[in-house]
Design a protein around this motif. Sequence first.
Motif, short mmCIF file in Angstrom:
data_model
loop_
_atom_site.label_atom_id
_atom_site.label_comp_id
_atom_site.label_asym_id
_atom_site.label_seq_id
_atom_site.Cartn_x
_atom_site.Cartn_y
_atom_site.Cartn_z
N LYS A 1 -83.75 -55.32 -6.93
CA LYS A 1 -85.20 -55.46 -7.03
C LYS A 1 -85.84 -54.41 -6.15
O LYS A 1 -85.49 -54.27 -4.98
CB LYS A 1 -85.64 -56.86 -6.60
CG LYS A 1 -85.18 -57.93 -7.55
CD LYS A 1 -85.76 -59.27 -7.22
CE LYS A 1 -85.28 -60.29 -8.24
NZ LYS A 1 -85.98 -61.53 -8.15
N ASP B 1 -89.70 -52.63 -5.03
CA ASP B 1 -91.15 -52.77 -5.01
C ASP B 1 -91.78 -51.46 -5.47
O ASP B 1 -91.60 -50.41 -4.83
CB ASP B 1 -91.65 -53.09 -3.60
CG ASP B 1 -91.24 -54.48 -3.15
OD1 ASP B 1 -90.99 -55.33 -4.02
OD2 ASP B 1 -91.18 -54.72 -1.93
N VAL C 1 -92.79 -55.35 -9.37
CA VAL C 1 -91.41 -55.45 -8.93
C VAL C 1 -90.49 -55.09 -10.10
O VAL C 1 -90.56 -55.71 -11.16
CB VAL C 1 -91.07 -56.87 -8.41
CG1 VAL C 1 -89.60 -56.97 -8.02
CG2 VAL C 1 -91.97 -57.25 -7.25
#
Length: 146
Positions: A56, A58, A127
């Motif tokens: 993941k 940002d 995300v």
Amino acid sequence: MFPLSTSRSSNDLARSFERLFDESFERFFGLAPRGEGGTRTPALDVHESDKAYTVKLDLPGVDKKDVKISIDGRLVTVQAETKKEEEKKEGERVVYRERSMSSYARSFTLPQDIDEGASSAKMDNGVLTLTLAKKEPAQTKRITVS
């Protein structure tokens, strides 16, 4: 009050503080100075299961069509950029602007090769979630001697 090392000269200490607050401070933390639109390093989390890695990242303000992901064996590279929208209306002028174009880039190496065909990517609320399938190790083949 905090203790200072007496073994360092005062010039060394002053230089250390100068280095802390110059532009390399921003580069060290992956931040671009305001207004320059430099490349930022997005934060990421990596989780592993038996079959895949889940990563993941940002990427605030980035549209999914502006994300590029490349995989080369174990090396994964993510690049993205935000577009600065020039929306001018008749009779208006920009008084102050902090929002501008930004680009993001991050490369990382995983412990095992990635199967590109079985991997996927999804963008949700800034995300990026990558599901990177592990490539099965090559089977050892035996050759009989005739």
